[in-house]
Design a protein around this motif. Structure first.
Motif, PDB file in Angstrom:
ATOM      1  N   ALA A  77       0.826  -1.432   0.098  1.00 14.22           N
ATOM      2  CA  ALA A  77       0.095  -0.090   0.053  1.00 14.22           C
ATOM      3  C   ALA A  77       0.743   1.380   0.071  1.00 14.22           C
ATOM      4  N   ARG A  78       2.003   1.212   0.542  1.00 13.68           N
ATOM      5  CA  ARG A  78       2.986   2.424   0.866  1.00 13.68           C
ATOM      6  C   ARG A  78       3.975   2.293  -0.293  1.00 13.68           C
ATOM      7  N   ASN A  79       4.105   1.231  -1.211  1.00 11.85           N
ATOM      8  CA  ASN A  79       5.050   1.210  -2.104  1.00 11.85           C
ATOM      9  C   ASN A  79       6.285   1.537  -1.683  1.00 11.85           C
ATOM     10  N   VAL A  80       6.836   0.767  -0.553  1.00 11.50           N
ATOM     11  CA  VAL A  80       8.075   1.095   0.104  1.00 11.50           C
ATOM     12  C   VAL A  80       9.242   0.572  -0.805  1.00 11.50           C
ATOM     13  N   PHE A  81       9.015  -0.375  -1.506  1.00 12.54           N
ATOM     14  CA  PHE A  81      10.366  -0.887  -2.277  1.00 12.54           C
ATOM     15  C   PHE A  81      10.464  -0.354  -3.717  1.00 12.54           C
ATOM     16  N   GLN A  82      11.725  -0.725  -4.210  1.00 12.00           N
ATOM     17  CA  GLN A  82      11.721  -0.307  -5.651  1.00 12.00           C
ATOM     18  C   GLN A  82      12.257  -1.312  -6.512  1.00 12.00           C
ATOM     19  N   CYS A  83      13.503  -1.906  -6.473  1.00 13.61           N
ATOM     20  CA  CYS A  83      13.683  -3.242  -7.184  1.00 13.61           C
ATOM     21  C   CYS A  83      13.066  -4.195  -6.490  1.00 13.61           C
ATOM     22  N   GLY A  84      12.885  -4.228  -5.335  1.00 15.90           N
ATOM     23  CA  GLY A  84      12.141  -5.435  -4.475  1.00 15.90           C
ATOM     24  C   GLY A  84      13.210  -6.713  -4.437  1.00 15.90           C
ATOM     25  N   PHE A  85      14.373  -6.534  -4.633  1.00 16.98           N
ATOM     26  CA  PHE A  85      15.376  -7.473  -4.213  1.00 16.98           C
ATOM     27  C   PHE A  85      15.334  -7.852  -2.671  1.00 16.98           C
TER      28      PHE A  85
ATOM     29  N   PRO B  36      10.449   4.435   5.362  1.00 12.71           N
ATOM     30  CA  PRO B  36       9.052   3.809   4.729  1.00 12.71           C
ATOM     31  C   PRO B  36       8.729   2.483   5.108  1.00 12.71           C
ATOM     32  N   ILE B  37       9.805   1.617   5.272  1.00  9.33           N
ATOM     33  CA  ILE B  37       9.617   0.215   5.378  1.00  9.33           C
ATOM     34  C   ILE B  37       9.279   0.072   6.792  1.00  9.33           C
ATOM     35  N   VAL B  38      10.030   0.934   7.816  1.00  7.88           N
ATOM     36  CA  VAL B  38       9.980   0.696   9.300  1.00  7.88           C
ATOM     37  C   VAL B  38       8.468   1.349   9.565  1.00  7.88           C
ATOM     38  N   GLU B  39       8.103   2.351   8.997  1.00  8.87           N
ATOM     39  CA  GLU B  39       6.716   2.758   9.055  1.00  8.87           C
ATOM     40  C   GLU B  39       5.554   1.663   8.613  1.00  8.87           C
ATOM     41  N   ALA B  40       6.014   1.183   7.616  1.00 13.56           N
ATOM     42  CA  ALA B  40       5.003   0.090   7.261  1.00 13.56           C
ATOM     43  C   ALA B  40       4.937  -1.154   8.158  1.00 13.56           C
ATOM     44  N   VAL B  41       6.061  -1.379   8.782  1.00 13.97           N
ATOM     45  CA  VAL B  41       6.138  -2.574   9.877  1.00 13.97           C
ATOM     46  C   VAL B  41       5.261  -1.936  11.153  1.00 13.97           C
ATOM     47  N   MET B  42       5.447  -1.045  11.437  1.00 11.72           N
ATOM     48  CA  MET B  42       4.552  -0.263  12.516  1.00 11.72           C
ATOM     49  C   MET B  42       3.077  -0.084  12.391  1.00 11.72           C
ATOM     50  N   ALA B  43       2.788   0.085  11.073  1.00 13.58           N
ATOM     51  CA  ALA B  43       1.343  -0.056  10.777  1.00 13.58           C
ATOM     52  C   ALA B  43       0.829  -1.325  10.795  1.00 13.58           C
ATOM     53  N   ALA B  44       1.738  -2.319  10.126  1.00 14.81           N
ATOM     54  CA  ALA B  44       1.272  -3.424  10.197  1.00 14.81           C
ATOM     55  C   ALA B  44       0.998  -4.192  11.497  1.00 14.81           C
ATOM     56  N   ALA B  45       1.925  -3.758  12.474  1.00 16.88           N
ATOM     57  CA  ALA B  45       1.577  -4.145  13.862  1.00 16.88           C
ATOM     58  C   ALA B  45       0.367  -3.637  14.449  1.00 16.88           C
ATOM     59  N   LYS B  46       0.220  -2.209  14.176  1.00 20.39           N
ATOM     60  CA  LYS B  46      -1.208  -1.562  14.895  1.00 20.39           C
ATOM     61  C   LYS B  46      -2.250  -2.399  14.103  1.00 20.39           C
ATOM     62  N   ARG B  47      -2.290  -2.688  13.138  1.00 15.94           N
ATOM     63  CA  ARG B  47      -3.394  -3.519  12.306  1.00 15.94           C
ATOM     64  C   ARG B  47      -3.513  -4.785  13.052  1.00 15.94           C
ATOM     65  N   ARG B  48      -2.778  -5.525  13.092  1.00 18.52           N
ATOM     66  CA  ARG B  48      -2.816  -6.813  13.767  1.00 18.52           C
ATOM     67  C   ARG B  48      -3.350  -6.729  15.094  1.00 18.52           C
ATOM     68  N   GLN B  49      -2.906  -5.734  15.823  1.00 12.66           N
ATOM     69  CA  GLN B  49      -3.282  -5.588  17.328  1.00 12.66           C
ATOM     70  C   GLN B  49      -4.862  -5.019  17.315  1.00 12.66           C
TER      71      GLN B  49
END
Ligand code: FES
Ligand code: FES
Length: 171
Positions: free
Chosen positions: A94-102, A142-155
């Motif tokens: 949703a946040r498009n945090v990766f570029q090449c995705g490797f 942005p990756i850290v923010e995405a993980v924080m948002a995922a944690a919130k959603r799971r909770q």
């Protein structure tokens, strides 16, 4: 070198394969099993691109011998959500945090393992958990923010689940 037949559970599926004594889990996954999401970056434990979950714990598959995985559960990014997308995957997408995705499969698995052992991590804890996963393209924030948002959603969905259980009992 003599090969040995082993059985490994990969994303919930029983897989049988023949491995050499010195073959890494990364080689076995990519070569023997055709699972290409774990990437070979440095090949010596420095970049995290090859991260998979071994019995739920994030490991660098370039440093693990395939034989060590015998009878154990290996999870790659395809299986981490258990048949659907994991909250970390959804937030990253949703946040498009990766570029090449490797780096993405390794990052996602390292983050998923963190949220299993620590469902409400601080930003510092997320940064620490991802510190061994290198990204050549993008900023880490942005990756850290995405993980924080995922944690919130799971909770939030856990609380929602508990509420509906209580509601169900009343009804
Ligand atoms: Fe395994 Fe870099 S390829 S850590
Ligand atoms: Fe390219 Fe991370 S998005 S290495």
């Amino acid at each position: 070198m003599k090969a040995k037949e082993i059985v490994v559970m990969v994303n919930g599926e029983r897989r049988r394969l023949s491995v050499r004594a010195n073959e890494t889990l990364l080689e076995a996954l990519r070569g023997g099993l055709g699972v290409h999401s774990p990437k070979e970056g440095c090949g010596r434990g420095d970049c995290g691109a090859c991260t998979v979950l071994l019995d739920g714990k994030a490991v660098r598959s370039c440093l693990v011998l395939a034989m060590e995985a015998e009878g154990r559960e290996v999870t790659t990014v395809e299986g981490v959500g258990g048949g659907k997308m994991h909250a970390v995957q959804e937030e990253c997408l949703a946040r498009n945090v990766f570029q090449c995705g490797f780096c993405a499969p390794g990052m996602i698995l390292a983050a998923a393992a963190l949220l299993e052992r620590n469902p409400e991590p601080s930003k510092k804890e997320v940064r620490e958990a991802l510190a061994g996963n290198l990204c050549r393209c993008t900023g880490y924030e942005p990756i850290v923010e995405a993980v924080m948002a995922a944690a919130k959603r799971r909770q939030a969905s856990k609380v929602e689940g508990q509420r509906s259980k209580v509601g169900g009992r009343k009804g």
